[in-house]
Design a protein around this motif. Structure first.
Motif, PDB file in Angstrom:
ATOM      1  N   HIS A 151       7.827  10.384  30.155  1.00 32.96           N
ATOM      2  CA  HIS A 151       8.472   9.136  30.406  1.00 32.96           C
ATOM      3  C   HIS A 151       9.405   8.835  28.982  1.00 32.96           C
ATOM      4  N   LEU A 152       8.994   9.636  28.015  1.00 29.33           N
ATOM      5  CA  LEU A 152       9.770   9.098  26.899  1.00 29.33           C
ATOM      6  C   LEU A 152      11.371   9.701  27.230  1.00 29.33           C
ATOM      7  N   GLU A 207       5.034   6.209  36.748  1.00 28.67           N
ATOM      8  CA  GLU A 207       4.618   5.636  35.559  1.00 28.67           C
ATOM      9  C   GLU A 207       3.717   4.231  36.141  1.00 28.67           C
ATOM     10  N   ASP A 216       0.261   4.839  37.313  1.00 27.60           N
ATOM     11  CA  ASP A 216      -0.789   5.406  36.370  1.00 27.60           C
ATOM     12  C   ASP A 216      -1.993   4.366  36.261  1.00 27.60           C
ATOM     13  N   GLN A 217      -1.500   2.850  36.260  1.00 22.76           N
ATOM     14  CA  GLN A 217      -2.440   1.793  35.966  1.00 22.76           C
ATOM     15  C   GLN A 217      -3.557   1.790  37.278  1.00 22.76           C
ATOM     16  N   PHE A 218      -3.195   2.282  38.308  1.00 25.95           N
ATOM     17  CA  PHE A 218      -3.851   2.154  39.544  1.00 25.95           C
ATOM     18  C   PHE A 218      -4.743   3.368  39.796  1.00 25.95           C
ATOM     19  N   VAL A 221      -3.913  17.860  30.704  1.00 26.87           N
ATOM     20  CA  VAL A 221      -4.391  16.291  31.095  1.00 26.87           C
ATOM     21  C   VAL A 221      -4.513  15.746  29.632  1.00 26.87           C
ATOM     22  N   LEU A 222      -4.795  16.357  28.510  1.00 27.94           N
ATOM     23  CA  LEU A 222      -4.769  15.883  27.166  1.00 27.94           C
ATOM     24  C   LEU A 222      -3.327  15.482  26.805  1.00 27.94           C
ATOM     25  N   ILE A 223      -2.292  16.270  27.100  1.00 27.10           N
ATOM     26  CA  ILE A 223      -1.143  15.734  26.558  1.00 27.10           C
ATOM     27  C   ILE A 223      -0.139  15.114  27.635  1.00 27.10           C
ATOM     28  N   ARG A 232       0.000  14.095  32.021  1.00 30.88           N
ATOM     29  CA  ARG A 232      -0.428  13.603  33.262  1.00 30.88           C
ATOM     30  C   ARG A 232      -0.026  14.459  34.353  1.00 30.88           C
ATOM     31  N   PHE A 234       5.530  20.978  24.184  1.00 30.81           N
ATOM     32  CA  PHE A 234       5.602  19.641  23.297  1.00 30.81           C
ATOM     33  C   PHE A 234       6.997  19.611  22.975  1.00 30.81           C
ATOM     34  N   THR A 235       7.745  18.550  23.491  1.00 32.61           N
ATOM     35  CA  THR A 235       9.040  18.333  22.721  1.00 32.61           C
ATOM     36  C   THR A 235       8.865  17.875  21.391  1.00 32.61           C
ATOM     37  N   THR A 236       9.366  18.482  20.337  1.00 34.45           N
ATOM     38  CA  THR A 236       9.163  18.504  18.919  1.00 34.45           C
ATOM     39  C   THR A 236      10.398  18.147  18.346  1.00 34.45           C
ATOM     40  N   ARG A 237      10.614  16.961  17.609  1.00 36.03           N
ATOM     41  CA  ARG A 237      11.849  16.877  16.823  1.00 36.03           C
ATOM     42  C   ARG A 237      11.634  15.436  16.039  1.00 36.03           C
ATOM     43  N   PRO A 238      12.219  15.391  14.802  1.00 31.92           N
ATOM     44  CA  PRO A 238      12.843  16.680  14.131  1.00 31.92           C
ATOM     45  C   PRO A 238      11.638  17.270  13.224  1.00 31.92           C
TER      46      PRO A 238
END
Lengths: 1402, 328
Positions: free
Chosen positions: A1065-1066, A1145, A1148-1150, A1164-1166, A1168, A1328-1332
């Protein structure tokens, strides 16, 4: 050793005045079954069909009113009333009921002069329940006792005989019995030998309703043998006397005694246990007594004491049984003592209004189930706090939760409320067996359960699917055949009635035409039915004796029959299994059941409604061995003590001499003796035997159970045993101080005596709620009801059926399945009914389900959870309930009446009036032509058509809905006494006010229907929602598989997961993965457009070409379904992606899976991960059968149309005579937003072709989206009964099930087994998108946790993945690192290839 | 509709997630498992943060330099957030349910991390319990041979107004004092509070014999040149030693071995010291081991840094780039 089972005996006194003024009048009902009224012979004016022998309750005065004297009725113990489903026959089989009954009477007359009773006089009789005779004969006093007419042909050809007789015990000679005079000598219509059961020939009420079982399970004491008493009671002369009766029953044939195989069962089960224990090398912990107790409690509902079994083991090392002594025969025994007859108080039975029934003012509540109605009844007592109905409705919810045992969960567990509502809704349906389903599981180790189902190799899964499809086709065909046979029977009844009616009258269909329709050369309905039977064939299952597991199937008929196809497919699977040489086996489990809506349930509460629980409230009852009967009284008074042994007191009663010659003789004698030792009538005899006459009154007080008509009445042992919660003790003692201080110990020679159970020890009881002098029982057994229905309208005219059809939009247009509702509601004003009220009446046997459970449940809840928030409300409810008398009953037959069917006494197809009648003969012979498949076994003659009259005229309503009112209620007791139920106020409409449960309340604000019960739409046929996963792939090498196939098992044989989506979602991107967890690529929002990017590190696709990653449509490189979905997503706008991301998104709450803790998947850790699955859904009825209309009022009606149209086959007939029921669209809701244990995020209906998708539906879609991701409407998915299945692709959180709700059927859940999703989930390559990040001169060093079994790599745009070492310690400076560079990329955690593929240790 | 109806329940879920306060009240006390709190606490002390992120260019910390810093709370928050990002869904939606849940959870988690951060010294003179206050964390990086050569360097950090020169002495708790690398020359110190004065000293246990000046011998076989400033003392009959006020310079070069000019001949040294203590006396009284120890023992060295200009440690100092490994 014999078992003594408690028998409840009730006595009704009928005085001479009663027998003239009360019992022949409206206050009494008579027998309901009268086979002696069966028309036969040329003089008869109507056909010999089952309806002629049924006398409806309330249809007038009883034909044989109860005569002067004492009438005894004994209620069979529950064991004998419990039928069991015979798997092969598909029929309920009842145990043999006792057929010999000794009735022993002790009578003492009261002498006004002396002010005391005479010494007891004894007499006894034997009731032979299954004795048959062509005529009733008077006894030596010229009195003719009624007996039961039964449909057995007498020697002279009369189609009935009389069953049951009473013989003076002194002249009874069991040795001289002629077998031909007894029921077992005869055979039923299916050729099976007959025997007496609790339902006899009349049905469920037979053994419980005295007028229907006189001289079978009842006895009329005429007192003709006691001339002075007889003269007084018949001539209304003053007399006072008291009588006690002991009734003892047994089965003369030892082989049919319930306990005949007990010793063998205990021995084999215990020895098997010992050998299992040895095999598993564990100590033997259970004793033979434990095994004995387990069997007797579970199979019989009988609780024995430890003294009922004795045994020895072979040795200390060999713990198998050497000897065993357990009860080997059954005696049922009960007592009614101290029945006082005071002629001066007659009449005994009259109500306040002479000749009229008793009445009782009641409160009534209605619900779909007893639970709901009971809660509504309690609600009706409570004032609305602050006038708020919603608070009252909340109380109702609390009480429902309490009764279903989930009250405590409501607060603690997130989705308990959703579960409660689903459970309540489901309880409004009864389950109809769905047949067998095959599954493959690991072989069970000896003595343990088989494992859960397995995930199979694809080809084996397909073979299993073939087998299950064949099995389902066979089962459906059998259901259809049964329905067709019943239709044939109903048509035949119409025919034979026309044929036999004199004068013939005018018929809608000509009799000859109807006969030709039924059976004509080469065609006809009968031929269609038999042909269907031939085409289906008959399947036989081989069962393993020990486990009952099905170990093989065979078929009657050719391999081309449906049964034959099952056998072929079964063999294919077993062959494949053997080749695999795994430790797997094929087993059958029950298939998903069909659901038939239950009839509404009434709960009534009134002063005179005694709940009938003659056999006690518990499911098991205390039973004694004959060695535990009381035979000795030890009497102590002051310093003196005396022991009275019954055997040495000649004045105590003894059994008739003939009885002593029988195996049951000794035990029966002991039971009679015991009864006298407990009977105050014999207290003087006991006192005299002790040598101290003055103690008589004190001994009587210790015994207790005196009549209230004969004070003083003391509690004594009788009172103790009848105290709620009484725990029986050996050798019980009772003490009194007055009239003399005496202690009596009730014991026997071995010191093992136990008192009788309260059920089997009765006395006269005051019923002040009836009248101050009333002591005769009122034991409701029947209920008759009258109801008025404003039914669902049909508004479009169909072809071929004059009845209007249901519009396809009947449900969708007039009802609403609200997002937050379990059931269909309606918008105001209610406009879906005809407004023309239809009346229904019915008679039902009252259920014995104890309502008292609600108070018990509240009590135990308060005890278990002190201080709970709900306690105050519950305590209020409890106070309100205490002491109330409540009955609960379903309005049976209400549903079937609307499909124009009603039950009919089952008698064989025969024409006893007109001969020759080739049609009847042909049907009768076809019914029993197939060995092992007698039509009678499946009740083909159990229903008859309501083809004429107001109910049938335009009121055929297989889709039940509308508003109901109750217009009349009455109950009838065991002896025929009638009680009308009234309410405090009766509105001018004539309807009885009732409180409806929330689920049956009309919509808020519906003033037009206030006070009525809303019946939400229900299909009156057994139906089910078939929701199944589709396999993710298929193997066309197995014949018949050209596409993904539907998984019929709850545990799909192969994984249904086609692929995965991991949202980010980011970045607003959706990453797609293949079924096995391999990344494909992702869609992301870049510069306002929906941009596809290939997976990180994929150098083969530098231009991010979607088609390159997916491969050609004809040969996709990834799962074909994922490819289709990705092509669809790729073709959509940026708005689509935004909307879909928002929907995901928001969902998720439901979603909060109940099983979240079990899933140790890294993905599941990183994030959904959401699974892409496909499912098919349809709604089918059992056998694809819908109830055809039986209307036969005009030539345009269903029957004539069927005859004229030659619709021989039931399918043809159903297609045109079910009011368009099959075309009605049933709205379906996928997913449950309010159930946090529901995993559905979105779904896409599939069209055919290679581009099946058009819209994504999600309950959490943004309200104002771009239009391609929208919230589902009420009519988004609509299914028709037995219509085509719809296919969906769904995006789900695999850890939670998906719920499929329709309102008209119970909610179905679809679940992916963890073993199928976890594996792929754990294999998901997680990037994992990782930056910078900074890379220094020594290289890229990132602090990473070391994950066992996984390796880290660095992926950057356009470069090959570079391995990273988690071991490098970057927080220590190594100077010379400058300058550093800023990088962007992905960290990739990939499973080590060296690790085992099960991913068990991520 | 009852208070238990599905509609009410659904509204309840939506209402709860719409308001962080409602989420917080639903959650109640958030308990962070001890080992996770401890790990996050160490992270707060920057343990495990790559050095390249603390000092983006090593020219900022040349050899033989010391740099003071003040931790940027936002940076630390981002660091914690990165570590905490596992197990939840990141979202760009500021008002999303997930973001609100994060907002509610961050406070309690950060607080437990802070409470679990390592603490090196909490003596009687320490500052008040740091967990109760949310003051800044300050510290310094020192790159010097001293760090490598004197492995036990100690640090005392004082807040303003509570230095040894002030009446009330307070030592700030030191969260971390690490020599980076087993033989590294970089010292990392992090204290809880605003540091005003920092004393760096040798390991307190390092008492030693010392002289005041030493020049190696000019050539092989010659004696070195060495001075010892000797504080004179007198000795009473009963053995009591009294320190005098004179300091005399003693040439002790000849007390070294000529072949090994860094090894003392202790007898010669003792003689030289005895002679210097009592210059007029011949022969001087020999000195015993206690007197020898008294004369030769020296304490540890200490350097104090005082923040004269408030700007050096003031907020707004250099902020390192984003923490490493914060998945986004």
């Amino acid at each position: 050793m014999k078992a003594i089972v408690p028998l409840n005996v009730a006595a009704l006194r009928v005085s001479s005045t009663d027998s003239t003024n009360v019992t022949p009048r409206a206050g009494f009902a008579g027998r309901t079954a009268a086979f002696d009224l069966l028309p036969h012979g040329p003089q008869a004016v109507q056909a010999s069909t089952g309806d002629t022998i049924w006398i409806p309750l309330g249809s007038g005065s009883p034909s044989v009113p109860l005569e002067t004297g004492v009438h005894l009725h004994w209620e069979l113990p529950e064991f004998f009333k419990r039928g069991q489903l015979d798997q092969d026959l598909g029929a309920i089989v009842f145990p043999h009921a006792p057929t010999r009954w000794l009735v022993a009477r002790s009578l003492s007359t009261y002498d006004q002069a002396s002010g005391g009773y005479s010494a007891p006089r004894q007499a006894s009789w034997v009731v032979e329940s299954d004795y048959l005779s062509p005529q009733l004969r008077p006894d030596q006093y010229n009195l003719t006792r009624p007996a039961v007419s039964v449909p057995l042909t007498a020697p002279d050809g009369t189609p009935y005989m009389f069953m049951g007789r009473v013989v003076d015990a002194a002249s009874w000679n069991p040795a001289g019995e002629n077998a031909a005079d007894y029921l077992p000598h005869y055979s039923g219509p299916g050729g099976k030998p007959l025997y007496l059961t609790s339902i006899g020939f009349a049905g469920a009420a037979f053994s419980g309703y005295y007028p229907d079982c006189r001289s079978v399970f009842g006895f009329w004491d005429t007192f003709a043998d006691v001339s002075d008493v007889y003269a007084a009671i018949t001539q209304n002369n003053p007399v006072k006397f008291r009588v006690s009766y002991t009734v003892i029953g047994w089965l003369p044939d030892a082989a049919s005694d319930p306990l005949s195989g007990l010793a063998g069962a205990v021995t084999s089960q215990y020895n098997q246990y010992v050998s299992d224990a040895a095999e598993e090398n564990v100590k033997v912990a259970r004793t033979p007594a434990d095994v004995f107790a387990g069997i007797t409690e579970n199979q019989y509902g009988w609780l024995f004491s430890g003294n009922a079994i004795s045994y020895t083991l072979v040795s200390d090392t060999d713990e198998t049984l050497a000897t065993l002594d357990v009860p080997d025969g059954t005696l049922v025994a009960g007592v009614i003592q101290e029945v006082v007859w005071d002629q001066s108080a007659a009449p005994f039975l009259a109500s306040a209004t002479s000749g009229q029934p008793w009445t009782d003012q009641v409160r009534i509540a209605i619900g779909n189930t007893t639970v709901e109605a009971a809660s509504a009844l309690v609600k009706s007592h409570l004032a609305a706090p602050g006038g708020s109905d919603s608070v009252l409705a909340s109380y109702e919810t609390l009480l429902n939760a309490l009764q279903l045992g989930v009250l405590r969960d409501l607060e603690g567990q997130g989705n308990a409320l959703a579960t409660l509502e689903q459970t309540l809704h489901e309880r409004g349906f009864s389950q109809i067996d769905g047949g067998h389903q095959w599954t493959i599981q690991t072989k069970a180790a000896p003595g343990s359960q088989a494992s859960a189902a397995l995930t199979l190799p694809l080809t084996l899964a397909e073979q299993l699917a073939t087998l299950n499809n064949a099995q389902a086709a066979y089962e459906q065909a059998r259901s259809r055949i049964i329905a067709a046979r019943r239709q044939l029977f109903m048509d035949w009844v119409s025919y034979v009635k026309q044929l036999s009616r004199k004068p013939p009258g005018t018929n809608v269909v000509a009799t000859n035409t109807l006969g030709a329709f039924l059976a004509t050369s080469g065609a006809g309905e009968l031929r269609a039915v038999t042909n269907a039977g031939t085409a289906a064939g008959l399947l036989h299952y081989q069962n393993d004796d020990g486990s009952g597991r099905i170990t093989g199937v065979t078929a009657d008929g050719a391999a081309t029959t449906l049964a034959g196809q099952v056998v072929t497919a079964y063999q294919a699977v077993t062959t494949a299994l053997n080749k695999l040489a795994q430790d797997w086996e094929l087993d059958a489990v029950p298939a998903d059941p069909f659901w038939l809506p239950t009839d509404p349930v009434l709960v009534m509460e009134g002063n005179r409604l005694e709940p009938v629980r003659r056999n006690g409230p518990a499911t098991a009852i205390a039973v004694r061995a004959d060695s535990e009967l009381i035979s000795t009284l030890r009497i102590a008074s002051g310093p003196g003590s005396w022991t009275v042994r019954a055997a040495s007191v000649p004045a105590l009663p003894s059994p008739p001499a003939t009885l002593a010659t029988l195996p049951q003789g000794a035990a029966a004698g002991a039971a009679i003796t015991e009864a006298s030792l407990l009977d105050p009538q014999y207290a003087a005899v006991v006192a005299a035997a002790a040598g101290n006459d003055t103690l008589a009154a004190a001994i009587a007080a210790c015994e207790g159970g005196q009549s209230p008509l004969d004070p003083p009445a003391a509690a004594g042992l009788f009172g103790a045993v009848h105290t709620a919660g009484y725990q029986r003790t050996t050798n019980p003692a009772q003490s009194v101080q007055a009239p003399a201080p005496v202690t009596v110990t009730f014991t026997n020679a071995a010191g093992t005596a136990l008192p009788p159970d309260a059920v089997g020890w009765n006395a006269q009881t005051a019923l002040p709620e009836f009248s101050p002098t009333r002591v005769d029982p009122f034991l409701p057994v029947w209920m008759t009801w009258e109801m008025r229905l404003d039914p669902l309208a049909r508004d479009s005219t169909g072809s071929g059926d004059p009845d209007k059809n249901y519009a396809p939009g009947t449900l969708a247009d007039q009802f609403i399945l609200g997002t937050d509702e379990m059931d269909l509601g309606y918008p105001l004003p209610a406009a879906f009914t005809t407004g023309q009220l239809v009346s229904y009446t019915g008679t039902v046997v009252l259920s014995k389900k104890p309502f008292v459970s609600l108070t018990e449940q509240i009590n135990s809840y308060l005890k278990e959870f002190p201080g709970d928030e709900a306690d105050t409300e519950l305590s209020n409810a409890l106070n309100d309930l205490s002491g109330r008398k409540v009955l609960s009953q379903a309005l049976d037959t209400f549903g079937s009446a609307q499909t124009l069917r009603t039950t009919i006494p089952q008698i064989a197809v025969q024409n006893l009036v007109v001969s020759p009648d080739p049609v009847t003969k042909a049907i009768a012979s076809a019914a029993t032509a197939t060995p092992g498949d007698s039509w009678y076994d499946t009740g083909f003659n159990s229903l008859t058509a309501i083809s004429t009259g107001p109910q049938s005229q335009y009121n055929y309503g297989p889709l039940r809905a509308g508003f109901a009112e109750l217009t009349g209620l009455s109950v009838v007791d065991t002896f025929g006494q009638v009680m009308r139920l009234t309410t405090a106020a009766t509105p001018s409409s004539g309807a009885l006010p009732m409180t409806a449960a929330v689920s049956m309340s009309p919509a808020a604000g519906d003033t037009a229907n206030a006070g009525k019960a809303y019946l939400p739409p229900r299909v009156l046929a057994p139906c089910r929602v078939d929701a199944h996963w589709l396999s993710a792939t298929f193997d066309s090498s197995v014949p018949g598989f050209t596409a993904d196939f539907a998984e019929t098992n709850d545990h799909p044989a192969t994984s249904p997961v086609c692929g995965w989506i991991v949202p980010n979602h980011l970045d607003l991107s959706l990453a797609f993965y293949d079924a096995d967890g391999k990344p494909i690529g992702s869609f992301g929002l870049e510069h306002g457009i929906n941009k596809y990017r290939t997976r990180a590190g994929n150098q083969a696709n530098p231009r991010d070409d979607l088609d390159l990653d997916l491969g050609p449509a004809t040969a996709p490189l990834v799962n074909a379904n994922i490819a289709r979905l990705m092509r669809f997503a790729g073709g959509q706008s940026a708005g689509f992606l935004t909307d879909l991301m928002a929907a995901i998104e928001n969902s998720d709450q439901f979603i909060n899976p109940a099983s979240f803790g079990q899933d140790a998947a890294l993905s599941v850790l990183i994030g959904r991960p959401l699974a892409i699955v496909r499912a098919v859904q349809s709604i089918s009825s059992s056998g694809a059968v819908l109830p055809a209309s039986q209307n036969n009022n005009t030539t345009a009606d269903a029957l004539t149309q069927a005859v004229n149209g030659k619709w021989y086959d039931y399918g043809d007939r159903q297609a045109r005579t079910t009011a368009g029921l099959g075309q009605v669209q049933i709205p379906v809701r996928l997913g449950e937003l309010t159930d946090i244990d529901d995993g559905l995020v979105a779904f896409l209906p599939e069209a055919s072709g290679s581009a099946p998708y058009s819209v994504v539906y999600s309950a959490t879609a943004p309200a104002d989206g771009a239009g391609k991701v929208v919230r589902p409407g009420a009519d988004t998915i609509e299914l028709t009964l037995n219509g085509p299945a719809l296919t969906f692709t769904a995006i789900v959180d695999p850890r939670a099930p998906v719920h499929v709700s329709t309102g008209v059927l119970p909610t179905v859940t679809l679940r992916i087994p963890p073993d199928q999703y976890l594996n792929a989930m754990q294999q998901l390559a997680v990037t994992f998108t990782t930056r910078p990040v900074l890379r220094d001169q020594f290289g890229l060093r990132i602090p990473l946790p070391a994950e066992a079994g996984f390796a880290w790599t660095w992926v950057s745009q356009g470069a090959a993945p570079a391995p990273l070492s988690p071991a490098s310690a970057p927080d220590v400076p190594s100077y010379g690192y400058s300058p550093q560079k800023l990088l962007e990329g992905w960290l990739d955690l990939i499973p080590n290839p060296a690790q085992p593929a099960d991913g068990s240790q991520p | 509709m009852t208070m238990f109806s599905r509609a009410v329940r659904r509204q309840g879920i939506e209402t709860t997630f719409a308001d962080p306060a409602a989420i917080a009240s639903t959650l109640g006390d958030v308990a962070v498992p001890d080992d996770i709190a401890a790990w996050l606490g160490r992270l707060l002390a920057l343990a495990g943060v790559p050095f390249g992120y603390l000092v983006p260019d090593e020219a900022m910390l040349p050899p033989e330099s010391i740099r003071f810093f003040r931790l940027d709370e936002k940076w630390v928050r981002a660091l914690l957030d990165g570590a905490f990002s596992l197990g939840r869904n990141l979202t760009a939606e500021a008002s999303g349910a997930s973001a609100k849940l994060d907002r509610v959870l961050f406070g309690p988690v950060a607080a437990s991390a802070r409470a679990a951060a390592p603490l090196r010294r909490r003596a009687g003179v320490a500052a008040p319990d740091p967990a109760a206050t949310d003051t800044a964390w300050t510290g310094f990086l020192m790159r010097s041979h001293v760090v490598a050569d004197y492995p036990g360097l100690g640090v005392n950090v004082y807040p303003k107004g509570h230095t040894p020169s002030d009446s009330e002495l307070i030592l700030l708790p030191v969260r971390r004092l690490d020599r980076l690398g087993p033989a590294g020359d970089t010292l990392f110190c992090l204290a809880h509070g605003e540091a005003y004065r920092v004393d760096v000293h040798e390991a307190p246990e390092l008492l030693h014999y010392g002289i005041d000046e030493y020049q190696p011998p000019a050539a092989q076989g010659q004696a070195p040149s060495a001075d010892k400033q000797l504080r004179t003392f007198t000795r009473a009959q009963d053995g009591a030693v009294t320190i005098g006020s004179d300091v005399v310079a003693v040439q002790v070069g000849s007390s070294f071995r000529t072949r090994s000019p860094r090894v003392l001949r202790l007898a010669a040294l003792a003689a030289a010291l005895a002679a210097a203590n009592e210059p007029g006396k011949t022969p001087p009284d020999p000195i015993d081991s206690a007197e020898m120890g008294f004369a030769m023992t020296e304490g540890v060295g200490m350097v104090s840094f005082i923040n004269r200009s408030t700007s050096a440690l003031a907020p707004g100092g250099t902020t390192p780039p984003n923490p490493p490994g914060s998945a986004s």
